[in-house]
Design an enzyme around this catalytic site. Structure first.
Site, mmCIF file in Angstrom:
data_model
loop_
_atom_site.group_PDB
_atom_site.id
_atom_site.type_symbol
_atom_site.label_atom_id
_atom_site.label_comp_id
_atom_site.label_asym_id
_atom_site.label_seq_id
_atom_site.Cartn_x
_atom_site.Cartn_y
_atom_site.Cartn_z
ATOM 1 N N ASP A 64 0.881 -1.174 0.000
ATOM 2 C CA ASP A 64 0.000 0.000 0.000
ATOM 3 C C ASP A 64 0.916 1.222 0.000
ATOM 4 O O ASP A 64 1.607 1.479 0.989
ATOM 5 C CB ASP A 64 -0.885 -0.036 1.245
ATOM 6 C CG ASP A 64 -1.785 1.190 1.344
ATOM 7 O OD1 ASP A 64 -1.532 2.194 0.636
ATOM 8 O OD2 ASP A 64 -2.736 1.162 2.145
ATOM 9 N N ILE A 92 -0.212 3.837 -10.710
ATOM 10 C CA ILE A 92 -1.084 3.916 -9.533
ATOM 11 C C ILE A 92 -1.789 5.261 -9.506
ATOM 12 O O ILE A 92 -1.158 6.299 -9.728
ATOM 13 C CB ILE A 92 -0.232 3.756 -8.246
ATOM 14 C CG1 ILE A 92 0.273 2.312 -8.128
ATOM 15 C CG2 ILE A 92 -1.010 4.175 -7.012
ATOM 16 C CD1 ILE A 92 1.234 2.110 -6.972
ATOM 17 N N TYR A 155 -13.067 15.097 -13.813
ATOM 18 C CA TYR A 155 -11.752 14.538 -13.461
ATOM 19 C C TYR A 155 -11.174 15.298 -12.252
ATOM 20 O O TYR A 155 -10.424 14.753 -11.456
ATOM 21 C CB TYR A 155 -10.821 14.597 -14.674
ATOM 22 C CG TYR A 155 -9.637 13.664 -14.592
ATOM 23 C CD1 TYR A 155 -9.816 12.287 -14.453
ATOM 24 C CD2 TYR A 155 -8.332 14.148 -14.663
ATOM 25 C CE1 TYR A 155 -8.729 11.428 -14.390
ATOM 26 C CE2 TYR A 155 -7.242 13.297 -14.611
ATOM 27 C CZ TYR A 155 -7.440 11.938 -14.466
ATOM 28 O OH TYR A 155 -6.354 11.094 -14.412
ATOM 29 N N LYS A 162 -2.494 14.951 -11.583
ATOM 30 C CA LYS A 162 -1.683 14.591 -12.761
ATOM 31 C C LYS A 162 -0.728 15.742 -13.127
ATOM 32 O O LYS A 162 0.404 15.488 -13.548
ATOM 33 C CB LYS A 162 -2.565 14.226 -13.956
ATOM 34 C CG LYS A 162 -3.345 12.923 -13.791
ATOM 35 C CD LYS A 162 -2.458 11.744 -13.457
ATOM 36 C CE LYS A 162 -3.202 10.425 -13.505
ATOM 37 N NZ LYS A 162 -2.435 9.317 -12.913
ATOM 38 N N THR A 193 -10.702 0.807 -17.397
ATOM 39 C CA THR A 193 -10.108 0.104 -16.255
ATOM 40 C C THR A 193 -10.930 0.421 -15.006
ATOM 41 O O THR A 193 -11.822 1.276 -15.035
ATOM 42 C CB THR A 193 -8.663 0.589 -16.007
ATOM 43 O OG1 THR A 193 -8.697 1.985 -15.690
ATOM 44 C CG2 THR A 193 -7.775 0.367 -17.220
HETATM 45 P P1 NAD Z 1 -6.323 0.311 -12.449
HETATM 46 O O1 NAD Z 1 -7.471 0.489 -11.530
HETATM 47 O O2 NAD Z 1 -6.193 -0.994 -13.118
HETATM 48 O O3 NAD Z 1 -4.950 0.660 -11.746
HETATM 49 C C1 NAD Z 1 -4.842 1.585 -10.689
HETATM 50 C C2 NAD Z 1 -3.985 0.896 -9.659
HETATM 51 O O4 NAD Z 1 -3.695 1.766 -8.561
HETATM 52 C C3 NAD Z 1 -4.675 -0.336 -9.092
HETATM 53 O O5 NAD Z 1 -3.858 -1.471 -9.263
HETATM 54 C C4 NAD Z 1 -4.826 0.006 -7.632
HETATM 55 O O6 NAD Z 1 -4.766 -1.130 -6.788
HETATM 56 C C5 NAD Z 1 -3.624 0.905 -7.439
HETATM 57 N N1 NAD Z 1 -3.691 1.631 -6.177
HETATM 58 C C6 NAD Z 1 -4.667 2.482 -5.735
HETATM 59 N N2 NAD Z 1 -4.390 2.866 -4.474
HETATM 60 C C7 NAD Z 1 -3.220 2.258 -4.120
HETATM 61 C C8 NAD Z 1 -2.442 2.232 -2.942
HETATM 62 N N3 NAD Z 1 -2.785 2.932 -1.850
HETATM 63 N N4 NAD Z 1 -1.315 1.483 -2.924
HETATM 64 C C9 NAD Z 1 -0.929 0.775 -4.020
HETATM 65 N N5 NAD Z 1 -1.642 0.748 -5.160
HETATM 66 C C10 NAD Z 1 -2.767 1.476 -5.201
HETATM 67 O O7 NAD Z 1 -6.475 1.491 -13.524
HETATM 68 P P2 NAD Z 1 -5.456 2.041 -14.619
HETATM 69 O O8 NAD Z 1 -6.310 2.847 -15.515
HETATM 70 O O9 NAD Z 1 -4.639 0.941 -15.160
HETATM 71 O O10 NAD Z 1 -4.559 3.049 -13.789
HETATM 72 C C11 NAD Z 1 -3.145 3.047 -13.820
HETATM 73 C C12 NAD Z 1 -2.633 4.472 -13.969
HETATM 74 O O11 NAD Z 1 -2.944 4.928 -15.281
HETATM 75 C C13 NAD Z 1 -3.254 5.493 -13.014
HETATM 76 O O12 NAD Z 1 -2.272 6.406 -12.601
HETATM 77 C C14 NAD Z 1 -4.259 6.192 -13.896
HETATM 78 O O13 NAD Z 1 -4.567 7.484 -13.431
HETATM 79 C C15 NAD Z 1 -3.496 6.232 -15.194
HETATM 80 N N6 NAD Z 1 -4.281 6.521 -16.384
HETATM 81 C C16 NAD Z 1 -5.397 5.814 -16.679
HETATM 82 C C17 NAD Z 1 -6.132 6.116 -17.814
HETATM 83 C C18 NAD Z 1 -7.391 5.364 -18.151
HETATM 84 O O14 NAD Z 1 -8.194 5.856 -18.973
HETATM 85 N N7 NAD Z 1 -7.618 4.194 -17.590
HETATM 86 C C19 NAD Z 1 -5.710 7.152 -18.676
HETATM 87 C C20 NAD Z 1 -4.543 7.843 -18.359
HETATM 88 C C21 NAD Z 1 -3.838 7.520 -17.206
#
Ligand code: NAD
Length: 267
Positions: A64, A92, A155, A162, A193
């Site tokens: 975490d 994350i 957002y 970000k 996701t």
């Molecule tokens: P996801 O939900 O699969 O991944 C997010 C991850 O963050 C999860 O594995 C979650 O367990 C982890 N997390 C949250 N709190 C945590 C903590 N306290 N300790 C450890 N891990 C923690 O979704 P994703 O879309 O794959 O997100 C990954 C990254 O990509 C994020 O930073 C997200 O903002 C970014 N992102 C996502 C998108 C999209 O459209 N999905 C677009 C641009 C950027």
């Protein structure tokens, strides 16, 4: 050609097979990297462990990232297992669902802190914890979104996070430069996701995306994985502190609008 042969990569942020981190892990492995996983906590173990097993990943540890003790503990475990590492991926992000709807000015103090702590500070905290074991030529990578540059309704505080994450990327790139470790971010277009599902109105935005984006194509976790391979490989040896868009070109638009038919096509 395998671009990451002999490299060891630790990937933070796998929740399930839709996670961007999972796309990156698969691409890294296809390019010859030895990969280790970290996930947020017990609740995710039953999803993450089978994924790790399916591609033969042995290092699968819970962390975490809001806890300094857990970060120190995973850094110790990684040191015992690998000695040194070449790549660390931070995929994350988190904000309370209440903060991802309506007006930004309604953001609570607590919600602001949580988003900044987990989505921004954790990248810096991981960088610090792993700094002594990063091999020269290595790379740190994080995931951002265009909502940090431009207003994206709902957002909200994640946009602020970000922007701060991208600034952290530049400051970390400066700090790690003398160690010959590069620090970059990928700003990804929308992917369906778990994290994205928390943003109010995401589905509508997702549906419209391919109508507006220059390439008219959805973003897949494979697309992001491939760019991650490039950024963490020696092909990007002189690129640091950058935010690279993987968004079918959406960010270049001044006014996102459905494409009108070309004069040639109008007949
Ligand atoms: P996801 O939900 O699969 O991944 C997010 C991850 O963050 C999860 O594995 C979650 O367990 C982890 N997390 C949250 N709190 C945590 C903590 N306290 N300790 C450890 N891990 C923690 O979704 P994703 O879309 O794959 O997100 C990954 C990254 O990509 C994020 O930073 C997200 O903002 C970014 N992102 C996502 C998108 C999209 O459209 N999905 C677009 C641009 C950027």
């Amino acid at each position: 050609m395998k671009l990451l042969s002999g490299k060891i990569a630790l990937i933070f942020g796998i929740a399930n097979k839709r996670s961007i981190a999972w796309g990156i892990a698969q691409a890294f492995q296809q390019h010859g990297a030895q990969v280790g996983f970290s996930y947020a906590g017990k609740a995710l173990e039953r999803r993450v462990k089978p994924l790790a097993e399916s591609i033969g990943v042995g290092f699968v540890e819970s962390c975490d990232v809001s806890s300094d003790e857990e970060i120190a503990s995973i850094a110790d475990k990684a040191k015992d297992t690998f000695g040194q590492i070449d790549i660390l991926v931070h995929a994350i992000g988190f904000a309370n669902k209440d903060e991802l709807q309506g007006n930004y000015y309604n953001t609570s103090r607590e919600g602001f802190h949580v988003a900044m702590d987990i989505s921004v500070y954790s990248f810096t905290a991981l960088a610090k914890a792993f700094q002594p074991m990063l091999r020269p030529g290595g790379a740190l990578l994080t995931l951002s979104y265009n909502g940090g540059d431009r207003v994206t309704p709902n957002y909200n505080v994640m946009g602020i996070a970000k922007a701060a994450l991208e600034a952290s990327t530049r400051y970390l790139a400066y700090d790690f430069g003398p160690q010959n470790v590069r620090v970059n971010a990928i700003s990804a277009g929308p992917v369906r996701t778990l994290a994205a599902a928390g943003v109010s109105g995401f589905k509508t935005m997702y549906r419209q995306f391919t109508e507006f984006a220059p390439l008219q194509q959805e973003i897949t976790i494979e697309d992001i994985g491939n760019t991650a391979v490039y950024l963490c490989s020696d092909l990007a040896a002189k690129t640091t502190g950058e935010v690279v868009f993987v968004d079918s070109g959406y960010n270049i638009l001044g006014v996102p609008a459905p494409r009108e038919k070309n004069i040639d096509e109008q007949g």
